[in-house]
Design a protein around this motif. Structure first.
Motif, PDB file in Angstrom:
ATOM      1  N   ILE A 105     -15.540 -29.993 113.646  1.00 20.11           N
ATOM      2  CA  ILE A 105     -15.099 -31.293 114.144  1.00 20.11           C
ATOM      3  C   ILE A 105     -13.685 -31.157 114.689  1.00 20.11           C
ATOM      4  CG2 ILE A 105     -14.498 -33.655 113.459  1.00 20.11           C
ATOM      5  CD1 ILE A 105     -16.889 -33.738 111.737  1.00 20.11           C
ATOM      6  N   GLU A 106     -13.519 -31.614 115.910  1.00 15.06           N
ATOM      7  CA  GLU A 106     -12.235 -31.482 116.595  1.00 15.06           C
ATOM      8  C   GLU A 106     -11.095 -32.188 115.888  1.00 15.06           C
ATOM      9  OE1 GLU A 106     -13.300 -30.858 121.231  1.00 15.06           O
ATOM     10  OE2 GLU A 106     -12.155 -32.630 120.631  1.00 15.06           O
ATOM     11  N   GLY A 107      -9.907 -31.688 116.126  1.00 14.13           N
ATOM     12  CA  GLY A 107      -8.734 -32.337 115.559  1.00 14.13           C
ATOM     13  C   GLY A 107      -7.549 -31.397 115.638  1.00 14.13           C
ATOM     14  N   ASN A 108      -6.570 -31.641 114.785  1.00 11.54           N
ATOM     15  CA  ASN A 108      -5.383 -30.791 114.769  1.00 11.54           C
ATOM     16  C   ASN A 108      -5.299 -29.994 113.481  1.00 11.54           C
ATOM     17  OD1 ASN A 108      -4.276 -31.777 117.250  1.00 11.54           O
ATOM     18  ND2 ASN A 108      -3.777 -33.671 116.154  1.00 11.54           N
ATOM     19  N   ALA A 109      -4.534 -28.946 113.535  1.00  6.92           N
ATOM     20  CA  ALA A 109      -4.246 -28.175 112.329  1.00  6.92           C
ATOM     21  C   ALA A 109      -2.858 -27.566 112.470  1.00  6.92           C
ATOM     22  CB  ALA A 109      -5.284 -27.071 112.148  1.00  6.92           C
ATOM     23  N   TYR A 110      -2.195 -27.383 111.350  1.00  7.44           N
ATOM     24  CA  TYR A 110      -0.958 -26.614 111.366  1.00  7.44           C
ATOM     25  C   TYR A 110      -1.319 -25.158 111.181  1.00  7.44           C
ATOM     26  CZ  TYR A 110       1.717 -30.851 110.979  1.00  7.44           C
ATOM     27  OH  TYR A 110       2.273 -32.068 111.238  1.00  7.44           O
ATOM     28  N   ARG A 111      -0.570 -24.314 111.857  1.00  8.84           N
ATOM     29  CA  ARG A 111      -0.802 -22.910 111.581  1.00  8.84           C
ATOM     30  C   ARG A 111       0.522 -22.216 111.336  1.00  8.84           C
ATOM     31  NH1 ARG A 111      -2.664 -19.778 117.110  1.00  8.84           N
ATOM     32  NH2 ARG A 111      -0.572 -19.483 117.944  1.00  8.84           N
ATOM     33  N   VAL A 112       0.429 -21.141 110.582  1.00  5.27           N
ATOM     34  CA  VAL A 112       1.617 -20.367 110.247  1.00  5.27           C
ATOM     35  C   VAL A 112       1.220 -18.898 110.285  1.00  5.27           C
ATOM     36  CG1 VAL A 112       1.130 -20.430 107.766  1.00  5.27           C
ATOM     37  CG2 VAL A 112       3.476 -20.124 108.542  1.00  5.27           C
ATOM     38  N   SER A 113       2.143 -18.054 110.657  1.00  6.19           N
ATOM     39  CA  SER A 113       1.793 -16.640 110.783  1.00  6.19           C
ATOM     40  C   SER A 113       1.456 -16.049 109.415  1.00  6.19           C
ATOM     41  CB  SER A 113       2.949 -15.854 111.401  1.00  6.19           C
ATOM     42  OG  SER A 113       3.969 -15.685 110.447  1.00  6.19           O
ATOM     43  N   ALA A 114       0.573 -15.078 109.439  1.00  5.19           N
ATOM     44  CA  ALA A 114       0.150 -14.417 108.207  1.00  5.19           C
ATOM     45  C   ALA A 114       1.354 -13.848 107.463  1.00  5.19           C
ATOM     46  CB  ALA A 114      -0.858 -13.317 108.534  1.00  5.19           C
ATOM     47  N   GLU A 115       2.311 -13.316 108.190  1.00  5.28           N
ATOM     48  CA  GLU A 115       3.475 -12.699 107.562  1.00  5.28           C
ATOM     49  C   GLU A 115       4.315 -13.735 106.820  1.00  5.28           C
ATOM     50  OE1 GLU A 115       2.513 -12.170 110.715  1.00  5.28           O
ATOM     51  OE2 GLU A 115       1.613 -10.199 110.265  1.00  5.28           O
ATOM     52  N   HIS A 175     -18.298 -36.913 114.270  1.00  3.63           N
ATOM     53  CA  HIS A 175     -18.757 -36.426 115.564  1.00  3.63           C
ATOM     54  C   HIS A 175     -19.445 -35.085 115.371  1.00  3.63           C
ATOM     55  CE1 HIS A 175     -16.962 -39.439 118.304  1.00  3.63           C
ATOM     56  NE2 HIS A 175     -16.277 -39.694 117.202  1.00  3.63           N
ATOM     57  N   LEU A 176     -20.719 -35.148 115.147  1.00  3.20           N
ATOM     58  CA  LEU A 176     -21.536 -33.979 114.825  1.00  3.20           C
ATOM     59  C   LEU A 176     -22.898 -34.118 115.490  1.00  3.20           C
ATOM     60  CD1 LEU A 176     -21.267 -33.453 110.948  1.00  3.20           C
ATOM     61  CD2 LEU A 176     -20.715 -31.784 112.710  1.00  3.20           C
ATOM     62  N   THR A 177     -23.370 -33.054 116.078  1.00  4.25           N
ATOM     63  CA  THR A 177     -24.742 -33.099 116.588  1.00  4.25           C
ATOM     64  C   THR A 177     -25.690 -32.536 115.540  1.00  4.25           C
ATOM     65  OG1 THR A 177     -24.679 -30.895 117.544  1.00  4.25           O
ATOM     66  CG2 THR A 177     -23.931 -32.689 118.940  1.00  4.25           C
ATOM     67  N   GLN A 178     -26.966 -32.845 115.690  1.00  2.00           N
ATOM     68  CA  GLN A 178     -27.968 -32.335 114.752  1.00  2.00           C
ATOM     69  C   GLN A 178     -28.016 -30.810 114.814  1.00  2.00           C
ATOM     70  OE1 GLN A 178     -31.657 -34.354 115.492  1.00  2.00           O
ATOM     71  NE2 GLN A 178     -30.858 -36.333 114.787  1.00  2.00           N
ATOM     72  N   GLU A 179     -27.804 -30.291 115.995  1.00  2.00           N
ATOM     73  CA  GLU A 179     -27.793 -28.833 116.160  1.00  2.00           C
ATOM     74  C   GLU A 179     -26.682 -28.196 115.328  1.00  2.00           C
ATOM     75  OE1 GLU A 179     -29.738 -26.752 117.983  1.00  2.00           O
ATOM     76  OE2 GLU A 179     -28.511 -24.935 117.812  1.00  2.00           O
ATOM     77  N   GLN A 180     -25.494 -28.795 115.354  1.00  2.00           N
ATOM     78  CA  GLN A 180     -24.381 -28.253 114.566  1.00  2.00           C
ATOM     79  C   GLN A 180     -24.702 -28.258 113.081  1.00  2.00           C
ATOM     80  OE1 GLN A 180     -21.252 -30.937 116.291  1.00  2.00           O
ATOM     81  NE2 GLN A 180     -19.995 -29.094 116.117  1.00  2.00           N
ATOM     82  N   ILE A 181     -25.282 -29.354 112.623  1.00  2.00           N
ATOM     83  CA  ILE A 181     -25.632 -29.450 111.213  1.00  2.00           C
ATOM     84  C   ILE A 181     -26.692 -28.421 110.853  1.00  2.00           C
ATOM     85  CG2 ILE A 181     -26.588 -30.961 109.426  1.00  2.00           C
ATOM     86  CD1 ILE A 181     -25.489 -33.330 110.993  1.00  2.00           C
ATOM     87  N   ALA A 182     -27.657 -28.265 111.759  1.00  2.00           N
ATOM     88  CA  ALA A 182     -28.734 -27.305 111.515  1.00  2.00           C
ATOM     89  C   ALA A 182     -28.167 -25.896 111.331  1.00  2.00           C
ATOM     90  CB  ALA A 182     -29.729 -27.328 112.665  1.00  2.00           C
ATOM     91  N   GLN A 200     -31.719 -42.897 108.303  1.00  2.00           N
ATOM     92  CA  GLN A 200     -31.397 -44.058 109.129  1.00  2.00           C
ATOM     93  C   GLN A 200     -32.337 -45.212 108.823  1.00  2.00           C
ATOM     94  OE1 GLN A 200     -29.706 -44.350 113.400  1.00  2.00           O
ATOM     95  NE2 GLN A 200     -31.895 -43.963 113.665  1.00  2.00           N
ATOM     96  N   SER A 201     -33.596 -44.865 108.613  1.00  2.00           N
ATOM     97  CA  SER A 201     -34.590 -45.921 108.407  1.00  2.00           C
ATOM     98  C   SER A 201     -34.360 -46.687 107.109  1.00  2.00           C
ATOM     99  CB  SER A 201     -36.003 -45.331 108.432  1.00  2.00           C
ATOM    100  OG  SER A 201     -36.215 -44.570 107.260  1.00  2.00           O
ATOM    101  N   VAL A 202     -33.667 -46.083 106.151  1.00  2.00           N
ATOM    102  CA  VAL A 202     -33.352 -46.832 104.937  1.00  2.00           C
ATOM    103  C   VAL A 202     -31.915 -47.362 104.976  1.00  2.00           C
ATOM    104  CG1 VAL A 202     -35.030 -45.791 103.408  1.00  2.00           C
ATOM    105  CG2 VAL A 202     -32.823 -44.684 103.715  1.00  2.00           C
ATOM    106  N   GLY A 203     -31.300 -47.253 106.120  1.00  2.00           N
ATOM    107  CA  GLY A 203     -30.016 -47.919 106.303  1.00  2.00           C
ATOM    108  C   GLY A 203     -28.803 -47.217 105.732  1.00  2.00           C
ATOM    109  N   LEU A 204     -28.917 -45.916 105.457  1.00  2.00           N
ATOM    110  CA  LEU A 204     -27.750 -45.209 104.920  1.00  2.00           C
ATOM    111  C   LEU A 204     -26.796 -44.790 106.033  1.00  2.00           C
ATOM    112  CD1 LEU A 204     -29.451 -42.950 102.230  1.00  2.00           C
ATOM    113  CD2 LEU A 204     -28.246 -45.104 101.908  1.00  2.00           C
ATOM    114  N   ILE A 205     -27.358 -44.430 107.157  1.00  2.00           N
ATOM    115  CA  ILE A 205     -26.539 -43.999 108.295  1.00  2.00           C
ATOM    116  C   ILE A 205     -27.119 -44.557 109.591  1.00  2.00           C
ATOM    117  CG2 ILE A 205     -25.926 -41.801 107.181  1.00  2.00           C
ATOM    118  CD1 ILE A 205     -27.968 -40.405 108.979  1.00  2.00           C
ATOM    119  N   THR A 206     -26.302 -44.551 110.632  1.00  2.00           N
ATOM    120  CA  THR A 206     -26.847 -44.708 111.976  1.00  2.00           C
ATOM    121  C   THR A 206     -26.277 -43.568 112.793  1.00  2.00           C
ATOM    122  OG1 THR A 206     -25.020 -46.079 112.734  1.00  2.00           O
ATOM    123  CG2 THR A 206     -26.954 -47.225 111.884  1.00  2.00           C
ATOM    124  N   TYR A 207     -26.960 -43.187 113.833  1.00  2.00           N
ATOM    125  CA  TYR A 207     -26.419 -42.111 114.656  1.00  2.00           C
ATOM    126  C   TYR A 207     -26.959 -42.209 116.055  1.00  2.00           C
ATOM    127  CZ  TYR A 207     -30.942 -40.037 113.625  1.00  2.00           C
ATOM    128  OH  TYR A 207     -32.295 -39.820 113.491  1.00  2.00           O
TER     129      TYR A 207
END
Lengths: 272, 272
Positions: A105-115, A175-182, A200-207
């Motif tokens: 999932i897209e977004g930001n991250a902080y990064r720091v050198s391994a050293e 923001h996830l596709t079914q393919e990514q989850i698979a 979805q049919s029992v109302g837990l999620i919509t997509y």
DNA sequence: ATGCTTATGTGACCGAGCGCACAGACAGCC
DNA sequence: GGCTGTCTGTGCGCTCGGTCACATAAGCAT
């Protein structure tokens, strides 16, 4: 959460919890070396076997550790979000990982050198404690996933996975596709389609085309396997210093054939 | 392999490799605190959630890290033998593990108190390096197991598991019942019965009431899934300091739909 | 609008492994 | 010896999830 650095205060979303747990002076030193980088979807942060030049501390992205087997079958060993970091291999030796890390999932991250990270790791026991505790939490997650993959249904694992992702992001949209989850669950895309349709049919999620909205978080927990709670509790336990006592687990392999635990209460949806 | 301590030279079998890799002076200090203890079959060294009072360095036994789910289903996340140790949770924080550790194959192990181990861990970077490298190897094993559980057949996993155990013991005999193997692989005992019977019929192994003899090690490798080699190579890589470069893995999840890797050469036995 | 690409829905068929229910077979013990 | 507990072999029906093969639909660019 520390906000010493000017660079860090630019962020509007929540910061990274593992970074935030470090001692203030350690954090201050690190902060000057942190870069905020955009993480774009499906980007491969490091291929299996390549050297990690940086550690990444997700802020608003979610990273997945994925294996690919000969023949192309895939499976995830762990999810990483703003509670942790990508790159424990840096201080556990080797600098390289056996798995591929990709941005789910897209977004930001902080990064720091391994050293720079290694310097801090060797500098204080407290820093080691925090980083290694997270390592143990990641280990627990991977370990639980191994058994979960073996025994739980696609639907249960889908629920678990949605909840784990949700915990690492603000709001209730993914923001996830079914393919990514698979890919992460190591199943067919069609399998996700069917399971998601039932949820979805029992109302837990919509997509709809790559966007999943969780409508009933508690309901989703009820349909998920125990693994979600196990992983979550272990993470929370390890975030605290000193360690909280862990809930005793009532089962033992030693007694498997003698004392069978009671059958589980089945909370599964009918197939149709 | 160091043999400074009188206590240690009593052992006839091979010593523990992880202990042996430590710096001589570290090893000398630890040696005075090591106890050689017998590990009996199916003994539970630590229940999930209980505090680890000691770390164990197997000499001639094999320890299995096993999860038990609600309902009694089981699965192993890793095997530990004379290449490593039980108790990485001690120095990675928390002192407790999420999994149960039980003795799968009888033998001896050295043990040392958690406190003594922590002292050495904090005392030198070199010691940390060795212990953490092993931790990473254990992680890699668990991680690979997660995906293996998802995709490989019982027979492939049986071969993998036999080879992993064999690597940790001298000789070519394993004192293991089908029931024990079934628990680690998280399958029915009957499934092991069928797979083992097939392996025996093609002359790879023979077995009889809890004793398995491997007749054709190379043949067994051919029937095992890739996971055996992956885990083995990662262990060997991490045993060396500094790290050997890792073989680049040709596949990437990022490209899953675009560049399908070639289909695997199927080396499976017919069902009957 | 008209396509094109990506995401999702469905259905027929199949096979590995599960649950269950036994039947032998070997080993230790009285 | 015979008994008993442990270990192993086998068959049958069932189900989940896999393979294959499409159909539909939503977004996007021209």
């Amino acid at each position: 959460m520390p906000t010493e650095s000017r660079a860090l205060s630019r962020v509007d979303g929540p910061n990274n919890q593992l970074l935030g747990s470090l001692d203030p002076d350690v954090y201050r030193r690190l902060a000057s070396q942190l870069e905020l980088v955009p993480m774009i979807r499906d980007q491969s942060i490091c291929l299996p076997g390549s050297k990690l030049s940086h550690a990444y501390f997700p802020v608003s992205c979610v990273i997945s550790l994925v294996h690919m087997l000969e023949g192309g079958a895939t499976g995830e060993s762990a999810v990483i979000g703003n509670e942790g970091m990508l790159g424990v291999a840096i201080f556990t030796g080797g600098y390289t990982m056996a798995t591929e890390a990709s941005v789910q999932i897209e977004g930001n991250a902080y990064r720091v050198s391994a050293e720079a990270l290694m310097d801090e790791f060797n500098r204080s026991e407290s820093t080691r404690n925090h980083l290694l505790r997270y390592t143990l939490a990641l280990f627990a997650q991977t370990s639980q996933t191994a058994v979960c993959n073996r025994h739980h249904s696609v639907q249960q694992r889908l629920c678990r996975r949605l909840l784990l992702t949700l915990d690492r992001l603000p709001g209730n949209e993914l923001h996830l596709t079914q393919e990514q989850i698979a890919i992460t669950l190591g199943v067919r895309r069609e399998g996700i389609s069917e399971a998601a349709s039932r949820l979805q049919s029992v109302g837990l999620i919509t997509y709809k085309r790559g966007k999943i909205t969780v409508l009933d978080r508690n309901g989703l927990e009820a349909y998920a396997c125990e693994c979600y709670q196990v992983v979550k509790e272990e993470c929370e336990r390890l975030e605290n210093t000193p360690a909280l006592p862990r809930k005793q687990h009532p089962y033992s392999v030693e007694r498997r054939r003698r004392v069978r635990p009671p059958p589980p209460e089945v909370t599964r949806l009918p197939r149709h």
